[in-house]
Design a protein around this motif. Structure first.
Motif, PDB file in Angstrom:
ATOM      1  N   PRO A 101      16.921 -17.878  -9.071  1.00 45.42           N
ATOM      2  CA  PRO A 101      16.861 -18.787 -10.226  1.00 45.42           C
ATOM      3  C   PRO A 101      15.953 -18.259 -11.339  1.00 45.42           C
ATOM      4  CG  PRO A 101      15.434 -19.607  -8.500  1.00 45.42           C
ATOM      5  CD  PRO A 101      16.117 -18.380  -7.940  1.00 45.42           C
ATOM      6  N   GLY A 102      16.391 -17.218 -12.016  1.00 46.99           N
ATOM      7  CA  GLY A 102      15.602 -16.655 -13.114  1.00 46.99           C
ATOM      8  C   GLY A 102      14.886 -15.380 -12.696  1.00 46.99           C
ATOM      9  N   ALA A 103      14.448 -14.633 -13.705  1.00 50.27           N
ATOM     10  CA  ALA A 103      13.734 -13.373 -13.452  1.00 50.27           C
ATOM     11  C   ALA A 103      12.420 -13.650 -12.730  1.00 50.27           C
ATOM     12  CB  ALA A 103      13.476 -12.652 -14.766  1.00 50.27           C
ATOM     13  N   PRO A 104      12.042 -12.805 -11.760  1.00 54.72           N
ATOM     14  CA  PRO A 104      10.803 -13.055 -11.017  1.00 54.72           C
ATOM     15  C   PRO A 104       9.556 -12.808 -11.850  1.00 54.72           C
ATOM     16  CG  PRO A 104      11.760 -10.951 -10.366  1.00 54.72           C
ATOM     17  CD  PRO A 104      12.761 -11.619 -11.264  1.00 54.72           C
ATOM     18  N   ALA A 105       8.517 -13.561 -11.542  1.00 56.21           N
ATOM     19  CA  ALA A 105       7.235 -13.367 -12.219  1.00 56.21           C
ATOM     20  C   ALA A 105       6.665 -11.991 -11.906  1.00 56.21           C
ATOM     21  CB  ALA A 105       6.256 -14.457 -11.786  1.00 56.21           C
ATOM     22  N   TRP A 106       6.819 -11.557 -10.686  1.00 57.43           N
ATOM     23  CA  TRP A 106       6.422 -10.220 -10.252  1.00 57.43           C
ATOM     24  C   TRP A 106       7.124  -9.924  -8.930  1.00 57.43           C
ATOM     25  CZ3 TRP A 106       4.026 -10.522  -5.504  1.00 57.43           C
ATOM     26  CH2 TRP A 106       3.327 -11.700  -5.199  1.00 57.43           C
ATOM     27  N   ARG A 107       7.109  -8.646  -8.539  1.00 54.37           N
ATOM     28  CA  ARG A 107       7.745  -8.229  -7.292  1.00 54.37           C
ATOM     29  C   ARG A 107       6.698  -7.648  -6.350  1.00 54.37           C
ATOM     30  NH1 ARG A 107      10.896  -6.130 -11.467  1.00 54.37           N
ATOM     31  NH2 ARG A 107      12.989  -7.048 -11.654  1.00 54.37           N
ATOM     32  N   GLY A 108       6.836  -8.007  -5.080  1.00 55.31           N
ATOM     33  CA  GLY A 108       5.984  -7.446  -4.045  1.00 55.31           C
ATOM     34  C   GLY A 108       6.827  -6.712  -3.018  1.00 55.31           C
ATOM     35  N   LEU A 109       6.192  -5.801  -2.290  1.00 55.03           N
ATOM     36  CA  LEU A 109       6.874  -5.019  -1.260  1.00 55.03           C
ATOM     37  C   LEU A 109       6.067  -5.124   0.026  1.00 55.03           C
ATOM     38  CD1 LEU A 109       9.228  -3.055  -0.636  1.00 55.03           C
ATOM     39  CD2 LEU A 109       7.729  -1.185  -1.360  1.00 55.03           C
ATOM     40  N   ALA A 110       6.757  -5.385   1.132  1.00 55.02           N
ATOM     41  CA  ALA A 110       6.051  -5.587   2.394  1.00 55.02           C
ATOM     42  C   ALA A 110       6.809  -4.926   3.536  1.00 55.02           C
ATOM     43  CB  ALA A 110       5.879  -7.083   2.671  1.00 55.02           C
ATOM     44  N   GLY A 111       6.075  -4.597   4.601  1.00 60.58           N
ATOM     45  CA  GLY A 111       6.722  -4.029   5.769  1.00 60.58           C
ATOM     46  C   GLY A 111       5.741  -3.800   6.896  1.00 60.58           C
ATOM     47  N   TYR A 112       6.290  -3.660   8.079  1.00 59.28           N
ATOM     48  CA  TYR A 112       5.517  -3.467   9.300  1.00 59.28           C
ATOM     49  C   TYR A 112       5.841  -2.085   9.876  1.00 59.28           C
ATOM     50  CZ  TYR A 112       3.187  -5.048  13.608  1.00 59.28           C
ATOM     51  OH  TYR A 112       2.311  -5.213  14.656  1.00 59.28           O
ATOM     52  N   SER A 113       4.837  -1.412  10.412  1.00 63.20           N
ATOM     53  CA  SER A 113       5.022  -0.115  11.065  1.00 63.20           C
ATOM     54  C   SER A 113       5.480   0.935  10.035  1.00 63.20           C
ATOM     55  CB  SER A 113       6.009  -0.241  12.236  1.00 63.20           C
ATOM     56  OG  SER A 113       5.972   0.886  13.065  1.00 63.20           O
ATOM     57  N   LEU A 114       6.595   1.632  10.260  1.00 65.81           N
ATOM     58  CA  LEU A 114       7.052   2.612   9.270  1.00 65.81           C
ATOM     59  C   LEU A 114       7.377   1.957   7.933  1.00 65.81           C
ATOM     60  CD1 LEU A 114       9.311   5.012  11.396  1.00 65.81           C
ATOM     61  CD2 LEU A 114       7.168   5.612  10.248  1.00 65.81           C
ATOM     62  N   GLY A 116       5.628  -0.384   6.709  1.00 66.31           N
ATOM     63  CA  GLY A 116       4.316  -0.501   6.070  1.00 66.31           C
ATOM     64  C   GLY A 116       3.907   0.792   5.395  1.00 66.31           C
ATOM     65  N   LEU A 117       4.263   1.920   6.016  1.00 62.67           N
ATOM     66  CA  LEU A 117       4.075   3.229   5.382  1.00 62.67           C
ATOM     67  C   LEU A 117       4.897   3.301   4.099  1.00 62.67           C
ATOM     68  CD1 LEU A 117       3.206   6.326   5.561  1.00 62.67           C
ATOM     69  CD2 LEU A 117       5.342   6.655   6.818  1.00 62.67           C
ATOM     70  N   PHE A 118       6.153   2.870   4.174  1.00 65.39           N
ATOM     71  CA  PHE A 118       7.039   2.895   3.010  1.00 65.39           C
ATOM     72  C   PHE A 118       6.502   2.008   1.891  1.00 65.39           C
ATOM     73  CE2 PHE A 118      10.531   1.100   0.541  1.00 65.39           C
ATOM     74  CZ  PHE A 118      11.208   2.232   0.130  1.00 65.39           C
ATOM     75  N   ALA A 119       5.931   0.865   2.238  1.00 65.95           N
ATOM     76  CA  ALA A 119       5.432  -0.063   1.219  1.00 65.95           C
ATOM     77  C   ALA A 119       4.360   0.592   0.351  1.00 65.95           C
ATOM     78  CB  ALA A 119       4.887  -1.327   1.875  1.00 65.95           C
ATOM     79  N   LEU A 120       3.517   1.413   0.964  1.00 61.76           N
ATOM     80  CA  LEU A 120       2.506   2.127   0.177  1.00 61.76           C
ATOM     81  C   LEU A 120       3.126   3.309  -0.557  1.00 61.76           C
ATOM     82  CD1 LEU A 120      -0.569   2.413  -0.505  1.00 61.76           C
ATOM     83  CD2 LEU A 120      -0.639   4.114   1.329  1.00 61.76           C
ATOM     84  N   TYR A 121       3.916   4.107   0.144  1.00 60.37           N
ATOM     85  CA  TYR A 121       4.515   5.303  -0.457  1.00 60.37           C
ATOM     86  C   TYR A 121       5.324   4.957  -1.705  1.00 60.37           C
ATOM     87  CZ  TYR A 121       7.617   9.328  -1.018  1.00 60.37           C
ATOM     88  OH  TYR A 121       8.323  10.383  -1.536  1.00 60.37           O
ATOM     89  N   ALA A 122       6.052   3.849  -1.671  1.00 60.37           N
ATOM     90  CA  ALA A 122       6.892   3.466  -2.802  1.00 60.37           C
ATOM     91  C   ALA A 122       6.089   3.248  -4.079  1.00 60.37           C
ATOM     92  CB  ALA A 122       7.680   2.203  -2.468  1.00 60.37           C
ATOM     93  N   LEU A 123       4.825   2.848  -3.940  1.00 58.33           N
ATOM     94  CA  LEU A 123       3.990   2.606  -5.126  1.00 58.33           C
ATOM     95  C   LEU A 123       3.696   3.898  -5.883  1.00 58.33           C
ATOM     96  CD1 LEU A 123       1.403   0.048  -3.688  1.00 58.33           C
ATOM     97  CD2 LEU A 123       3.580  -0.419  -4.832  1.00 58.33           C
ATOM     98  N   TYR A 124       3.832   5.026  -5.220  1.00 57.26           N
ATOM     99  CA  TYR A 124       3.626   6.324  -5.863  1.00 57.26           C
ATOM    100  C   TYR A 124       4.907   6.842  -6.522  1.00 57.26           C
ATOM    101  CZ  TYR A 124      -0.837   6.509  -3.429  1.00 57.26           C
ATOM    102  OH  TYR A 124      -2.107   6.230  -2.986  1.00 57.26           O
ATOM    103  N   GLN A 125       6.019   6.116  -6.293  1.00 56.10           N
ATOM    104  CA  GLN A 125       7.306   6.551  -6.824  1.00 56.10           C
ATOM    105  C   GLN A 125       7.850   5.639  -7.923  1.00 56.10           C
ATOM    106  OE1 GLN A 125       7.898   9.460  -5.376  1.00 56.10           O
ATOM    107  NE2 GLN A 125       6.197   8.958  -3.997  1.00 56.10           N
ATOM    108  N   THR A 126       7.408   4.384  -7.976  1.00 54.70           N
ATOM    109  CA  THR A 126       7.950   3.426  -8.934  1.00 54.70           C
ATOM    110  C   THR A 126       6.877   2.435  -9.351  1.00 54.70           C
ATOM    111  OG1 THR A 126       9.627   1.707  -9.280  1.00 54.70           O
ATOM    112  CG2 THR A 126       8.763   1.926  -7.044  1.00 54.70           C
ATOM    113  N   ASP A 127       7.023   1.921 -10.572  1.00 58.97           N
ATOM    114  CA  ASP A 127       6.082   0.906 -11.064  1.00 58.97           C
ATOM    115  C   ASP A 127       6.652  -0.508 -10.956  1.00 58.97           C
ATOM    116  OD1 ASP A 127       8.016   0.881 -13.020  1.00 58.97           O
ATOM    117  OD2 ASP A 127       6.687   1.421 -14.673  1.00 58.97           O
ATOM    118  N   VAL A 128       7.722  -0.678 -10.193  1.00 56.15           N
ATOM    119  CA  VAL A 128       8.425  -1.961 -10.102  1.00 56.15           C
ATOM    120  C   VAL A 128       7.615  -3.011  -9.335  1.00 56.15           C
ATOM    121  CG1 VAL A 128      10.414  -3.061  -8.972  1.00 56.15           C
ATOM    122  CG2 VAL A 128      10.751  -1.069 -10.440  1.00 56.15           C
TER     123      VAL A 128
END
Length: 224
Positions: A101-114, A116-128
């Protein structure tokens, strides 16, 4: 809840009733999604949308580069994170957000185990993504410490959540037993860059209370 299939990935979308709520992208297993969402509801989170992606090729989609097996009967990690992130940004995200229902105020990324590794790594690849939560993140992964120490994130996130079980580093495997030290060093590094961070040490091993721990991390980043 609405489910989609995009490039063989299952995408479960839990929209908020309130337009403009933040959206959390969670990479997980399909049998964990409902449990995580129920735990989030029990915690009394503010309005948010959850987009959970499952049916992942875990050792490929969530890993940033090749790493050989960590034990005799293990399989290698084959480094497909960049390709999966492109799929997430270019196909999954637009289709999922078209149902919100409308554009999000902000986006978060979450994960467990690998994831969780991806959740951090992605921050070095995109500003989304403005916030991230890494629960029992696989920061034993070879080369990840050198990577985060020599690269900058594409944007300074609002906050980062890290957690780990207190028995996770209690192993004779020399690859895995550095996980707590590495997680705490990464959290300290990020905090030193002016990012709001927290590190939570849960009771138990890697495989205990995974869905509750995942919900706790998402709850934290939603309440900053």
């Amino acid at each position: 809840m609405t489910s989609l299939t995009i490039e063989q990935k299952r995408v479960d979308i839990y929209p908020s009733a309130k337009p403009g709520s933040p959206v959390i992208y969670l990479n997980t297993f399909s049998n964990a999604v409902n449990s995580v969402y129920k735990n989030l509801m029990a915690l009394g989170c503010p309005d948010f949308c959850l987009v959970a992606v499952s049916n992942l090729k875990w050792d490929h989609d969530m890993t940033p580069w090749y790493m050989g097996p960590i034990s005799k009967h293990d399989t290698p990690c084959t480094g497909g994170a960049d390709d999966y992130l492109k799929l997430l940004l270019d196909e999954i995200m637009p289709e999922a957000e078209a149902l919100l229902p409308g554009a999000p105020a902000w986006r978060g990324l979450a994960g467990y185990s690998l994831a969780g590794l991806f959740a951090l790594y992605a921050l070095y690849q995109t500003d989304v993504f403005a916030r991230a939560a890494s629960m029992s993140g696989s920061f034993w992964f070879e080369g990840i410490m050198e990577y985060v120490c020599s690269h900058e994130m594409k944007r300074k996130p609002d906050c980062l959540y890290f957690s780990l079980g207190d028995k996770e580093s209690s192993t004779d495997n020399p690859i895995l037993n550095v996980v707590q030290q590495n997680t705490q060093e990464i959290e300290t590094l990020c905090h030193g860059k002016g990012i709001e961070t927290t590190f939570v040490l849960n009771s138990g091993s890697h495989y205990q209370a995974c869905n509750k721990r995942t919900a706790a991390g998402i709850h934290w980043i939603l309440n900053r």
